[in-house]
Write an enzyme that holds these catalytic residues in place. Structure first.
Site: not given
Ligand SMILES: NC(=O)c1ccc[n+]([C@@H]2O[C@H](COP(=O)([O-])OP(=O)(O)OC[C@H]3O[C@@H](n4cnc5c(N)ncnc54)[C@H](O)[C@@H]3O)[C@@H](O)[C@H]2O)c1
Length: 330
Positions: A40, A44, A90, A153, A214, A291
């Protein structure tokens, strides 16, 4: 976990092992007396996620970056299996900085494949994503039918699948891709601009701040508790079913929960600790661009080929996650 005892003394590399999912995989493997190496770069991930493992003689930490092929070669040396979790997650992060997301998620992934191939690891299991379904609207999602990716992504995660399949056909490296659906549970990071919805809302409720949904809250997701994800990874390493190799699998529960239902569940379990949380209002904002309205997995393929048997539905998962966050965030 009795059936996974065959893993005792095997060597498993977990990339991204200081992150949410990776640290849970390290924990489960150490519980099975596996020799675990964690690679790692703490982009994050967080040191406290792995601090309890550092005193375990079966645990080795390599601090390094998957964008460096030499690091990948060193980490893969003598490993039996790789659980590749390291990536920049993300969708919004990838929209803000597609170049870095691509460098880590695509070039880093390719480095890991090359290193795993050259080290002759037995299997390369990797974190794929439900975002690969893109704009395909049919529900439930079945592995064979995907749409166009809706973000940088999603492109990176789809490219991972293409490379993995190609490394089997070209070099004979056995791979399994696990398309995770909205994973949640202990150690998922509630902080930062790209926090996932469940830890973010939990933190806000604990602080008596109103979470912002949202849209109207009717959007739904197949929220998947971490223990189900751990099980899928262990099944992917241990399966004796040859047909199960070189496939991708939805890694989910096969049930969907709307955002309104989710906040109700969070309130229900959190207000056991602090009754005032029941009074915290929910605020609604505009829908977020990109989304998709609904996401729901078919887990039939995982059940058929891997004998997957999810142990946690949403309510049980939320209850356990809330217990952990209360202990650790309060
Ligand atoms: N959490 C979810 O709901 C979800 C859904 C779909 C797919 N995934 C995938 O699962 C994997 C794990 O996600 P997570 O939720 O645990 O995220 P996370 O951010 O907690 O973990 C990712 C880990 O990878 C490490 N990492 C990042 N860049 C690296 C680099 N260049 N070199 C070495 N390590 C690096 C980070 O430091 C971190 O510890 C990722 O591949 C992610 O894309 C997660």
């Amino acid at each position: 976990m009795e059936s996974f005892t065959q893993l005792k003394n095997k060597k498993v590399l977990v990339t991204g092992g200081a992150g949410f999912i990776g640290s849970n995989l390290c924990q489960a493997l150490l519980n099975l007396d596996v020799k675990v190496t964690c690679l790692d770069n703490f982009a994050t991930g967080h040191q406290p996620n792995i601090t309890p493992f550092l005193s375990n003689p079966n645990f080795t930490l390599i601090t390094g970056d998957i964008r460096d092929l030499e690091v990948c070669n060193t980490a893969c040396k003598d490993q039996d299996f790789v659980l590749h979790q390291a990536a920049l997650g993300s969708v919004p992060r990838s929209i803000a900085d597609p170049i870095t997301s691509n460098a880590v998620n695509v070039s880093g992934f390719l480095n890991m494949l090359v290193a795993a191939r050259d080290a002759k690891v037995k299997r390369f299991i990797y974190a794929a994503s439900s975002s690969t379904y893109g704009d395909h609207e049919a529900l439930p999602k079945v592995e064979e039918t995907i749409g166009k990716p809706l973000s940088p992504y999603a492109i990176t995660k789809y490219v991972n699948e293409l490379y993995a399949e190609n490394f089997f056909t070209t070099y004979g490296l056995n791979t399994i891709g696990l398309r995770y659906f909205n994973v949640f549970g202990r150690r998922q990071d509630p902080n930062g601009a790209y926090a996932a919805v469940i830890p973010l809302f939990v933190k806000q409720f604990i602080n008596h701040q109103s979470p912002v949904i949202n849209g109207d809250g009717s959007y739904s997701r197949d929220f998947t508790y971490i223990d189900n994800v751990v099980q899928m990874n262990l099944l992917a390493i241990t399966t004796q079913n040859k047909q199960a190799l070189n496939q991708v699998y939805n890694t989910a529960v096969g049930d969907r929960t709307t955002l309104v239902q989710l906040t109700d569940l969070l309130k229900k379990y959190l207000s056991k600790y602090d009754p005032k949380i029941a009074q915290v209002n929910i605020v609604h904002g505009p829908n977020r661009i990109g989304d998709i309205p609904h996401s729901l997995a078919s887990v039939d393929k995982a059940k058929r080929l891997l004998d997957y048997n999810p142990t946690h539905g949403i309510a049980q998962g939320i209850e356990e996650a809330v217990d952990w966050y209360w202990e650790n965030l309060k």
